[in-house]
Design an enzyme around this catalytic site. Sequence first.
Site, PDB file in Angstrom:
ATOM      1  N   PRO A 182       0.821  -1.212   0.000  1.00 44.96           N
ATOM      2  CA  PRO A 182       0.000   0.000   0.000  1.00 44.96           C
ATOM      3  C   PRO A 182       0.860   1.269   0.000  1.00 44.96           C
ATOM      4  O   PRO A 182       1.867   1.339   0.701  1.00 44.96           O
ATOM      5  CB  PRO A 182      -0.782  -0.110   1.317  1.00 44.96           C
ATOM      6  CG  PRO A 182       0.095  -0.914   2.218  1.00 44.96           C
ATOM      7  CD  PRO A 182       0.840  -1.876   1.325  1.00 44.96           C
ATOM      8  N   GLY A 183       0.477   2.219  -0.791  1.00 48.15           N
ATOM      9  CA  GLY A 183       1.167   3.511  -0.804  1.00 48.15           C
ATOM     10  C   GLY A 183       0.183   4.606  -0.406  1.00 48.15           C
ATOM     11  O   GLY A 183       0.144   5.076   0.737  1.00 48.15           O
ATOM     12  N   ARG A 184      -0.682   4.947  -1.360  1.00 46.00           N
ATOM     13  CA  ARG A 184      -1.676   6.003  -1.149  1.00 46.00           C
ATOM     14  C   ARG A 184      -2.499   5.800   0.119  1.00 46.00           C
ATOM     15  O   ARG A 184      -2.769   6.756   0.851  1.00 46.00           O
ATOM     16  CB  ARG A 184      -2.619   6.012  -2.361  1.00 46.00           C
ATOM     17  CG  ARG A 184      -3.626   7.145  -2.401  1.00 46.00           C
ATOM     18  CD  ARG A 184      -4.674   6.913  -3.506  1.00 46.00           C
ATOM     19  NE  ARG A 184      -4.063   6.444  -4.732  1.00 46.00           N
ATOM     20  CZ  ARG A 184      -3.582   7.235  -5.689  1.00 46.00           C
ATOM     21  NH1 ARG A 184      -3.700   8.525  -5.585  1.00 46.00           N
ATOM     22  NH2 ARG A 184      -3.013   6.712  -6.767  1.00 46.00           N
ATOM     23  N   TYR A 199      -3.547  13.789 -14.148  1.00 44.09           N
ATOM     24  CA  TYR A 199      -4.661  12.834 -14.255  1.00 44.09           C
ATOM     25  C   TYR A 199      -6.034  13.504 -14.139  1.00 44.09           C
ATOM     26  O   TYR A 199      -7.009  12.809 -13.909  1.00 44.09           O
ATOM     27  CB  TYR A 199      -4.638  11.801 -13.121  1.00 44.09           C
ATOM     28  CG  TYR A 199      -3.345  11.185 -12.718  1.00 44.09           C
ATOM     29  CD1 TYR A 199      -2.649  10.343 -13.590  1.00 44.09           C
ATOM     30  CD2 TYR A 199      -2.831  11.382 -11.434  1.00 44.09           C
ATOM     31  CE1 TYR A 199      -1.478   9.722 -13.179  1.00 44.09           C
ATOM     32  CE2 TYR A 199      -1.676  10.762 -11.018  1.00 44.09           C
ATOM     33  CZ  TYR A 199      -0.992   9.930 -11.902  1.00 44.09           C
ATOM     34  OH  TYR A 199       0.153   9.306 -11.474  1.00 44.09           O
ATOM     35  N   CYS A 210       3.485  28.631 -16.119  1.00 48.15           N
ATOM     36  CA  CYS A 210       3.060  29.040 -17.460  1.00 48.15           C
ATOM     37  C   CYS A 210       2.604  27.859 -18.298  1.00 48.15           C
ATOM     38  O   CYS A 210       3.271  27.435 -19.243  1.00 48.15           O
ATOM     39  CB  CYS A 210       4.191  29.791 -18.147  1.00 48.15           C
ATOM     40  SG  CYS A 210       4.695  31.194 -17.176  1.00 48.15           S
ATOM     41  N   GLU A 211       1.477  27.273 -17.919  1.00 46.63           N
ATOM     42  CA  GLU A 211       0.848  26.167 -18.633  1.00 46.63           C
ATOM     43  C   GLU A 211      -0.639  26.272 -18.372  1.00 46.63           C
ATOM     44  O   GLU A 211      -1.050  26.513 -17.235  1.00 46.63           O
ATOM     45  CB  GLU A 211       1.292  24.799 -18.056  1.00 46.63           C
ATOM     46  CG  GLU A 211       2.744  24.455 -18.163  1.00 46.63           C
ATOM     47  CD  GLU A 211       3.176  24.028 -19.561  1.00 46.63           C
ATOM     48  OE1 GLU A 211       2.300  23.737 -20.418  1.00 46.63           O
ATOM     49  OE2 GLU A 211       4.397  23.991 -19.795  1.00 46.63           O
ATOM     50  N   TYR A 236       1.798  10.993  -3.615  1.00 49.75           N
ATOM     51  CA  TYR A 236       2.072  11.477  -4.969  1.00 49.75           C
ATOM     52  C   TYR A 236       1.946  13.000  -5.056  1.00 49.75           C
ATOM     53  O   TYR A 236       1.527  13.543  -6.074  1.00 49.75           O
ATOM     54  CB  TYR A 236       1.162  10.760  -5.998  1.00 49.75           C
ATOM     55  CG  TYR A 236       1.265   9.263  -5.868  1.00 49.75           C
ATOM     56  CD1 TYR A 236       2.392   8.600  -6.325  1.00 49.75           C
ATOM     57  CD2 TYR A 236       0.278   8.523  -5.220  1.00 49.75           C
ATOM     58  CE1 TYR A 236       2.526   7.215  -6.164  1.00 49.75           C
ATOM     59  CE2 TYR A 236       0.394   7.147  -5.054  1.00 49.75           C
ATOM     60  CZ  TYR A 236       1.523   6.504  -5.524  1.00 49.75           C
ATOM     61  OH  TYR A 236       1.648   5.151  -5.356  1.00 49.75           O
TER      62      TYR A 236
HETATM   63  C1  PLP Z   1       2.745   2.450  -7.292  1.00 50.65           C
HETATM   64  C2  PLP Z   1       2.828   1.049  -6.846  1.00 50.65           C
HETATM   65  C3  PLP Z   1       2.311   0.665  -5.610  1.00 50.65           C
HETATM   66  C4  PLP Z   1       1.548   1.605  -4.709  1.00 50.65           C
HETATM   67  O1  PLP Z   1       0.342   1.979  -5.293  1.00 50.65           O
HETATM   68  P1  PLP Z   1      -0.762   2.759  -4.415  1.00 50.65           P
HETATM   69  O2  PLP Z   1      -1.851   3.002  -5.400  1.00 50.65           O
HETATM   70  O3  PLP Z   1      -0.129   4.021  -3.944  1.00 50.65           O
HETATM   71  O4  PLP Z   1      -1.145   1.862  -3.299  1.00 50.65           O
HETATM   72  C5  PLP Z   1       2.497  -0.649  -5.210  1.00 50.65           C
HETATM   73  N1  PLP Z   1       3.147  -1.543  -5.989  1.00 50.65           N
HETATM   74  C6  PLP Z   1       3.643  -1.210  -7.211  1.00 50.65           C
HETATM   75  C7  PLP Z   1       4.339  -2.225  -8.013  1.00 50.65           C
HETATM   76  C8  PLP Z   1       3.490   0.090  -7.684  1.00 50.65           C
HETATM   77  O5  PLP Z   1       3.965   0.408  -8.882  1.00 50.65           O
END
Ligand code: PLP
Length: 416
Positions: free
Chosen positions: A273-275, A315, A341-342, A369
């Site tokens: 998990p990231g987000r 996005y 400037c975009e 992000y």
């Molecule tokens: C970007 C990424 C993540 C994290 O994605 P989230 O949407 O931020 O949870 C995990 N694994 C891989 C391989 C990724 O490229």
Amino acid sequence: MSFDYRDGALYAEQCSLSELASQYGTPLYVYSHQRILENWRQFAAHWPAPHKLCYAVKANSNLAVLNVLAQLGAGFDIVSGGELARVLAAGGKAQDVVFSGVAKSRAEMAYALEQGIYCFNVESAAELERLNEVAKAHGAAAPVSLRVNPDVDAQTHPYISTGLKSNKFGIAMAQAREVALRAQSLSHIKMQGLDCHIGSQILSPAPFLDAADLMLQLIEQLRGDGVAISHLDMGGGMGIPYQHESELDVSAYLLELQKRAARVGNLTLMLEPGRAIVGNAGVLLTRVEYHKPGVDKDFLLVDAGMNDLMRPALYQAYHDIIPVQQCEAGTSIVDVVGPVCETGDFLGHARHITANEGDLLAVMNAGAYGFTMSSNYNTRPRAAEVMVAGASAQVVRQRETLSELWKGEQIMEMPE
Ligand SMILES: *Cc1c(COP(=O)(O)O)cnc(C)c1O
């Protein structure tokens, strides 16, 4: 909640955001320590050992964030040698790192082998051959998971959908068996697991579970072929509500995943998990420079731009934008735009915000992000980052100075 109004003023935990902006300037990223902790626990609570959680470093790679997670026992999912160096600098351990990414260089492979990472998430047959060579040169065996593309429709934005066969990530399901058998036969590869990552910002467990079923089937087939598979890494992509979406039921997903994996047996599960860990733990503070009346709508020109927060431009992502000092909701409709400037430089379109020159706005859910995608476009120093824990606030990255921006540049000396 970690970002709340108190007597009409927006706070991060016990810290007034308007005071932080006065003290550290804008644009300013502010992260809540408590929120990161709670987000992590939401996963960890339903994920008993030996299952592993590897935080996706690219979502927010500030050393302070990585350190908080390392202390919670997190593993890390990296996509470059640079991210590995960051994890180590923040107190993370190489043995808890998985290395994703479609185009790992020889140098990155060698560095990761020397450090002793947990696993390489290999994305192609060619990468597998290269990794075998690099490992051989190092007299080591590279632990490998194959990233398989289960071709599940993540019903998400085409730019951030990675589980379809039409994009560059992973090994096609139809080729997975052949590549796994090849991996098994290579002298300096140690086959360990399978992984997938079907996309981002997914708010329903269904596509994850569809993908899991396909991966589990493949594992049974490979085990039948004599390939030892000890882990399944289902990647990241767990979404958060940015607008009015309903939340992903994380515990339901995690529990159902374990149930389905248990039928196959002897499998350590992993997630990346990231987000979901940092997204709602950060805001971007920006100050209004001008209120510019237009023909159809007005513009709020603010001091944060697409170089600070690229998601809207990249996005068409939606971020709530709210005043730091609460006021009567106005009737005027404004576009919140930056100084770059975009035409694509905007933070929000058609918002009901009443604000004037000097007012502070908070761009919500900017912890993932946000800073990591920021740039110096238009020679704009990158924003400072502050972490708040209760009533204390600390700068965790200083605002860049102008001279840092051209450090390393040189005027060309012409030959005589
Ligand atoms: C970007 C990424 C993540 C994290 O994605 P989230 O949407 O931020 O949870 C995990 N694994 C891989 C391989 C990724 O490229």
